[in-house]
Design an enzyme around this catalytic site. Sequence first.
Site, PDB file in Angstrom:
ATOM      1  N   ASP A  11       0.878  -1.177   0.000  1.00  0.00           N
ATOM      2  CA  ASP A  11       0.000   0.000   0.000  1.00  0.00           C
ATOM      3  C   ASP A  11       0.913   1.223   0.000  1.00  0.00           C
ATOM      4  O   ASP A  11       2.128   1.114   0.189  1.00  0.00           O
ATOM      5  CB  ASP A  11      -0.888  -0.012   1.258  1.00  0.00           C
ATOM      6  CG  ASP A  11      -1.777   1.229   1.372  1.00  0.00           C
ATOM      7  OD1 ASP A  11      -2.336   1.662   0.348  1.00  0.00           O
ATOM      8  OD2 ASP A  11      -1.899   1.782   2.478  1.00  0.00           O
ATOM      9  N   SER A  12       0.294   2.391  -0.150  1.00  0.00           N
ATOM     10  CA  SER A  12       1.053   3.636  -0.067  1.00  0.00           C
ATOM     11  C   SER A  12       1.611   3.848   1.345  1.00  0.00           C
ATOM     12  O   SER A  12       2.563   4.588   1.524  1.00  0.00           O
ATOM     13  CB  SER A  12       0.140   4.804  -0.408  1.00  0.00           C
ATOM     14  OG  SER A  12      -0.977   4.797   0.458  1.00  0.00           O
ATOM     15  N   CYS A  74      -4.318  -1.216  -2.051  1.00  0.00           N
ATOM     16  CA  CYS A  74      -4.504   0.237  -2.126  1.00  0.00           C
ATOM     17  C   CYS A  74      -5.427   0.506  -3.306  1.00  0.00           C
ATOM     18  O   CYS A  74      -5.155   0.047  -4.423  1.00  0.00           O
ATOM     19  CB  CYS A  74      -3.150   0.898  -2.352  1.00  0.00           C
ATOM     20  SG  CYS A  74      -3.233   2.671  -2.665  1.00  0.00           S
ATOM     21  N   GLU A 153      -4.812   8.353   9.720  1.00  0.00           N
ATOM     22  CA  GLU A 153      -3.394   8.128  10.050  1.00  0.00           C
ATOM     23  C   GLU A 153      -2.952   8.935  11.253  1.00  0.00           C
ATOM     24  O   GLU A 153      -2.020   8.554  11.959  1.00  0.00           O
ATOM     25  CB  GLU A 153      -2.511   8.451   8.854  1.00  0.00           C
ATOM     26  CG  GLU A 153      -2.619   7.359   7.860  1.00  0.00           C
ATOM     27  CD  GLU A 153      -1.431   7.180   6.969  1.00  0.00           C
ATOM     28  OE1 GLU A 153      -0.496   7.985   7.037  1.00  0.00           O
ATOM     29  OE2 GLU A 153      -1.476   6.218   6.191  1.00  0.00           O
ATOM     30  N   CYS A 183     -11.130   2.843  -0.042  1.00  0.00           N
ATOM     31  CA  CYS A 183      -9.787   3.182   0.437  1.00  0.00           C
ATOM     32  C   CYS A 183      -9.506   2.251   1.605  1.00  0.00           C
ATOM     33  O   CYS A 183     -10.380   2.053   2.464  1.00  0.00           O
ATOM     34  CB  CYS A 183      -9.739   4.634   0.892  1.00  0.00           C
ATOM     35  SG  CYS A 183      -8.190   5.079   1.720  1.00  0.00           S
ATOM     36  N   HIS A 185      -7.823   2.538   4.148  1.00  0.00           N
ATOM     37  CA  HIS A 185      -7.782   3.150   5.482  1.00  0.00           C
ATOM     38  C   HIS A 185      -9.162   3.106   6.171  1.00  0.00           C
ATOM     39  O   HIS A 185      -9.250   3.118   7.392  1.00  0.00           O
ATOM     40  CB  HIS A 185      -7.414   4.642   5.382  1.00  0.00           C
ATOM     41  CG  HIS A 185      -5.966   4.904   5.173  1.00  0.00           C
ATOM     42  ND1 HIS A 185      -5.299   4.510   4.049  1.00  0.00           N
ATOM     43  CD2 HIS A 185      -5.055   5.549   5.951  1.00  0.00           C
ATOM     44  CE1 HIS A 185      -4.035   4.905   4.130  1.00  0.00           C
ATOM     45  NE2 HIS A 185      -3.864   5.542   5.283  1.00  0.00           N
TER      46      HIS A 185
HETATM   47  N1  DGL Z   1      -4.835   3.370   1.241  1.00  0.00           N
HETATM   48  C1  DGL Z   1      -4.928   4.185   0.043  1.00  0.00           C
HETATM   49  C2  DGL Z   1      -6.084   3.695  -0.832  1.00  0.00           C
HETATM   50  O1  DGL Z   1      -6.666   2.651  -0.591  1.00  0.00           O
HETATM   51  C3  DGL Z   1      -5.172   5.656   0.317  1.00  0.00           C
HETATM   52  C4  DGL Z   1      -4.084   6.444   0.960  1.00  0.00           C
HETATM   53  C5  DGL Z   1      -3.314   7.323   0.015  1.00  0.00           C
HETATM   54  O2  DGL Z   1      -3.840   8.318  -0.519  1.00  0.00           O
HETATM   55  O3  DGL Z   1      -2.149   7.017  -0.179  1.00  0.00           O
HETATM   56  O4  DGL Z   1      -6.419   4.353  -1.792  1.00  0.00           O
END
Ligand code: DGL
Length: 259
Positions: A11-12, A74, A153, A183, A185
């Site tokens: 993931d990012s 992600c 976060e 997302c 998160h």
């Molecule tokens: N976890 C990332 C997603 O599912 C979002 C976070 C980011 O913008 O890097 O898109």
Amino acid sequence: MDAQRPIGIFDSGVGGLTVASRIKGLLPQEALIYFGDTAHLPYGDKSAHAIHTYIQDISKFLNSQGCKGIVVACNSASSVLTEDLEQEMQLPVFNVIDPVVNYISSRPDLQRIGVIGTRRTIRSKIYSTKIHNLSPEKEVVEVATPLLAAMIEEGFTDGPIAESVLSRYLSNLPEVDALILGCTHYPLVSDIIKSIIGSRTELIDAPELVTNEIQSKLDLNSGSPIHIEKFFVSDLTESFQNTAKLFFGHDIHLEERVL
Ligand code: DGL
């Protein structure tokens, strides 16, 4: 032999740990290697070109670690993913969007679908495009919620700040039959989301659907559980170390690896 190799997940940042923890919960016999590209966070505001480069570098790294498959945990990265990656890496690649789209299409009772996600994911219209390819009759409403990943976060996963940000964003959404958390998160604030949207709207559990897909397509370890879990990040800070615990559910050790 293949079955004993780890599953690579990236993931990012730490958001994809919600997917990693579900994979570990449902498939405890599997070894995992996680890579969080914290040096390039957030992907949600990056160009498709930049994200492609990150995907390439991370996939090569996971391949070099002997992974038997790669999970792009992600949505922002999944929204720019191309099929070439599987051929290039010679490995099965899983994204977090297709299992959700397939599930939605299998449910004729879910007619009006809401999606929330980063700007990159929402602007790509990946969910509406893929859902309409399979089920043109469904209505899909996509709303960008760019503050949420940063808010989560920073540890605002409950309390008045998280509630008011979510109420404000969700007020832009009409009543829907199902809501996709686009997302990785967002599962951390799913309780607040549920209390705002009410029980008539089904909240789609993407990590579980992704794990089911992995289960049906990867050669899984049928022997005794392998207790290898490695967590790499491209930029290590104390705050990522603390946040990682929140996302994975228990303490984990992050190791810095600059690609
Ligand atoms: N976890 C990332 C997603 O599912 C979002 C976070 C980011 O913008 O890097 O898109």
